[in-house]
Write a protein that holds these residues in place. Structure first.
Motif, PDB file in Angstrom:
ATOM      1  N   ILE A   1      37.400  43.270  36.340  1.00  0.00           N
ATOM      2  CA  ILE A   1      38.009  44.590  36.107  1.00  0.00           C
ATOM      3  C   ILE A   1      37.225  45.644  36.891  1.00  0.00           C
ATOM      4  CG2 ILE A   1      38.719  46.297  34.397  1.00  0.00           C
ATOM      5  CD1 ILE A   1      40.064  43.613  33.958  1.00  0.00           C
TER       6      ILE A   1
ATOM      7  N   TYR B   1      40.208  42.016  42.040  1.00  0.00           N
ATOM      8  CA  TYR B   1      39.993  42.711  40.768  1.00  0.00           C
ATOM      9  C   TYR B   1      41.308  43.226  40.186  1.00  0.00           C
ATOM     10  CZ  TYR B   1      34.969  42.994  41.855  1.00  0.00           C
ATOM     11  OH  TYR B   1      33.660  42.702  42.140  1.00  0.00           O
ATOM     12  N   VAL B   2      41.322  43.419  38.874  1.00  0.00           N
ATOM     13  CA  VAL B   2      42.341  44.261  38.252  1.00  0.00           C
ATOM     14  C   VAL B   2      41.939  45.691  38.585  1.00  0.00           C
ATOM     15  CG1 VAL B   2      43.364  45.033  36.088  1.00  0.00           C
ATOM     16  CG2 VAL B   2      42.814  42.618  36.419  1.00  0.00           C
TER      17      VAL B   2
ATOM     18  N   ASP C   1      49.653  44.812  30.337  1.00  0.00           N
ATOM     19  CA  ASP C   1      48.813  43.625  30.500  1.00  0.00           C
ATOM     20  C   ASP C   1      47.452  43.986  31.087  1.00  0.00           C
ATOM     21  OD1 ASP C   1      48.410  40.658  30.604  1.00  0.00           O
ATOM     22  OD2 ASP C   1      48.305  41.067  32.756  1.00  0.00           O
ATOM     23  N   GLU C   2      47.437  44.856  32.097  1.00  0.00           N
ATOM     24  CA  GLU C   2      46.162  45.279  32.697  1.00  0.00           C
ATOM     25  C   GLU C   2      45.293  45.999  31.675  1.00  0.00           C
ATOM     26  OE1 GLU C   2      47.488  45.929  37.374  1.00  0.00           O
ATOM     27  OE2 GLU C   2      47.684  47.577  35.937  1.00  0.00           O
ATOM     28  N   ASN C   3      45.914  46.833  30.875  1.00  0.00           N
ATOM     29  CA  ASN C   3      45.158  47.569  29.863  1.00  0.00           C
ATOM     30  C   ASN C   3      44.568  46.629  28.810  1.00  0.00           C
ATOM     31  OD1 ASN C   3      45.815  49.948  31.194  1.00  0.00           O
ATOM     32  ND2 ASN C   3      47.645  50.287  29.953  1.00  0.00           N
ATOM     33  N   GLN C   4      45.323  45.604  28.454  1.00  0.00           N
ATOM     34  CA  GLN C   4      44.807  44.618  27.494  1.00  0.00           C
ATOM     35  C   GLN C   4      43.625  43.850  28.081  1.00  0.00           C
ATOM     36  OE1 GLN C   4      46.070  45.835  24.420  1.00  0.00           O
ATOM     37  NE2 GLN C   4      45.453  43.725  24.059  1.00  0.00           N
ATOM     38  N   GLN C   5      43.738  43.490  29.344  1.00  0.00           N
ATOM     39  CA  GLN C   5      42.621  42.804  30.006  1.00  0.00           C
ATOM     40  C   GLN C   5      41.391  43.706  30.039  1.00  0.00           C
ATOM     41  OE1 GLN C   5      43.429  40.440  33.659  1.00  0.00           O
ATOM     42  NE2 GLN C   5      45.542  41.128  33.402  1.00  0.00           N
ATOM     43  N   PHE C   6      41.606  44.973  30.324  1.00  0.00           N
ATOM     44  CA  PHE C   6      40.495  45.913  30.349  1.00  0.00           C
ATOM     45  C   PHE C   6      39.832  46.026  28.990  1.00  0.00           C
ATOM     46  CE2 PHE C   6      39.555  50.404  29.206  1.00  0.00           C
ATOM     47  CZ  PHE C   6      38.311  50.511  29.828  1.00  0.00           C
TER      48      PHE C   6
ATOM     49  N   ARG D   1      33.875  40.416  34.956  1.00  0.00           N
ATOM     50  CA  ARG D   1      35.066  39.887  34.297  1.00  0.00           C
ATOM     51  C   ARG D   1      36.348  40.229  35.056  1.00  0.00           C
ATOM     52  NH1 ARG D   1      31.149  41.106  30.686  1.00  0.00           N
ATOM     53  NH2 ARG D   1      30.760  39.549  29.034  1.00  0.00           N
TER      54      ARG D   1
ATOM     55  N   ALA E   1      39.832  43.921  26.457  1.00  0.00           N
ATOM     56  CA  ALA E   1      39.140  42.693  26.097  1.00  0.00           C
ATOM     57  C   ALA E   1      37.813  42.583  26.857  1.00  0.00           C
ATOM     58  CB  ALA E   1      40.021  41.481  26.391  1.00  0.00           C
ATOM     59  N   SER E   2      37.843  42.918  28.154  1.00  0.00           N
ATOM     60  CA  SER E   2      36.625  42.847  28.964  1.00  0.00           C
ATOM     61  C   SER E   2      35.623  43.920  28.547  1.00  0.00           C
ATOM     62  CB  SER E   2      36.981  43.000  30.441  1.00  0.00           C
ATOM     63  OG  SER E   2      37.809  41.941  30.871  1.00  0.00           O
TER      64      SER E   2
END
Length: 356
Positions: free
Chosen positions: A319, A28-29, A343-348, A317, A350-351
């Motif tokens: 996260i 996971y992220v 990058d992690e925050n952007q993935q979060f 997803r 989006a998810s």
């Protein structure tokens, strides 16, 4: 004679507890545990590798951790005349404090919701615990807190500053009123001080019943498990009698001392997290259907319409955050996310949008 069973031997209040659960984060992220997402620079990691190679792990560590305490005293700006007590994380210090005041009839007071270990460790030590509810927006209810102090005369009060899991800083003047009213010790838990840029450390010389507790975990050294308590020698000399011998191992001592010699690196990382926190809070506030609570920590508390569904959608997803819906009645439909890398925050984000 048949041996006793657990329900005959273990205290009822212990059997009623649920063990502190840490979920498997593999794959996971990981944004669930308020960790610093940034690794140390390669040169510093190389130096730490050298320390690990040369450490005399066949010998017991310095029981007094003299060099590490000296470094902490400088880096953390500990006031002159104050003593330092080291713990295997803040949890051990909380346990030492609870054990120290565990006289018959003693009470520990905390605010609710807050760090769960205050209440759990009170149960471990067999001490009565009183939780004073925060207001619906997680601000301090001073009148209710002062009334509880007057009614229960707590030997020990724990206050997280900023609070976990809400992330907010309580009003300083209100906390000073609590210090004035408290008949016993007041511990200001400053686990997230580097993100709040506010501290009670300078007030230690003014309030004889004040203790300040911190940890290096949120700074980026969570794996070392090092917490510390600062206060007057009259208190800490007594508390030190409950500390287990050699509780801070040689690698923790030497590695922490070396990293703290480069405190500017930790501050640069904390500044990056503070900047990302502001960006992430604004991005969350722009999403319809999300209530975002103010944060002075390295995490953000938010409320959504169906936290369980959103939490599971994020997990699917990749996260991992924290679902607090069942942790306390005031946290219904609340989720807590650690501030990660950009990058992690952007993935979060989006998810999260895909999971709402």
């Amino acid at each position: 004679m048949m041996p006793l069973k657990p329900d005959q031997l273990i205290r009822d209040e212990i059997r009623a507890l649920a063990a502190y659960h840490v979920p498997d984060a593999s794959g996971y992220v990981k944004l669930d545990a308020m960790e610093n997402p940034y690794p140390l620079p390669a040169e510093l990691r190389d130096a730490l590798g050298q320390i690990a190679r040369d450490a005399a792990i066949n010998r017991y560590p310095d029981a007094a951790a003299t060099a590490l305490k000296a470094r902490l005293r400088t880096v953390m700006e500990v006031p002159e005349g104050m003593e330092i007590l080291l713990g295997n994380g803040s949890d051990e210090i909380i346990q030492i404090l609870a054990m120290a005041i565990a006289k018959p009839g003693a009470t520990i007071l905390g605010l609710e919701p807050s760090f769960v270990m205050y209440k759990m460790i009170a149960a471990f030590a067999g001490v009565s615990y009183v939780g004073v509810p925060l207001r619906a927006n997680f601000t301090l209810d001073l009148d209710a807190t002062l009334a509880a102090i007057a009614a229960h005369q707590p030997a020990l009060i724990f206050i997280a500053y900023p609070n976990n899991p809400s992330g907010n800083l309580f009003d300083m003047s209100a906390l000073l009123r609590i210090l004035d009213a408290a008949p016993g010790l007041v511990v200001l838990d400053e686990a997230y001080h580097v993100f709040a840029l506010e501290s009670f450390m300078p007030l230690l010389t003014r309030y004889p019943n004040l203790l300040v507790m911190r940890t290096l975990s949120k700074l980026g050294l969570a794996g070392l498990r090092l917490g510390f308590l600062v206060g007057r020698p009259a208190w800490l000399n007594e508390l030190d009698k409950l500390r287990l011998p050699y509780n801070i191992n040689i690698l923790t001592q030497q590695i922490a001392e070396q990293v703290l010699a480069h405190a500017d690196i930790l501050e640069q990382q904390a500044a990056a997290i503070r900047s990302e926190r502001a960006r992430l809070m604004q991005a969350l506030a722009d999403i319809a259907g999300i209530e975002v609570f103010p944060s002075a920590a390295n995490f953000i508390l938010l409320r959504v319409a169906n936290a369980d569904t959103v939490f599971e959608g994020l997990k699917q997803r990749g996260i991992l955050i924290k679902n607090l819906s069942r942790a306390h009645p005031q946290l219904q439909n609340c989720l807590r996310v650690t501030v990660g890398t950009p990058d992690e925050n952007q993935q979060f984000l989006a998810s999260l949008n895909a999971s709402l």
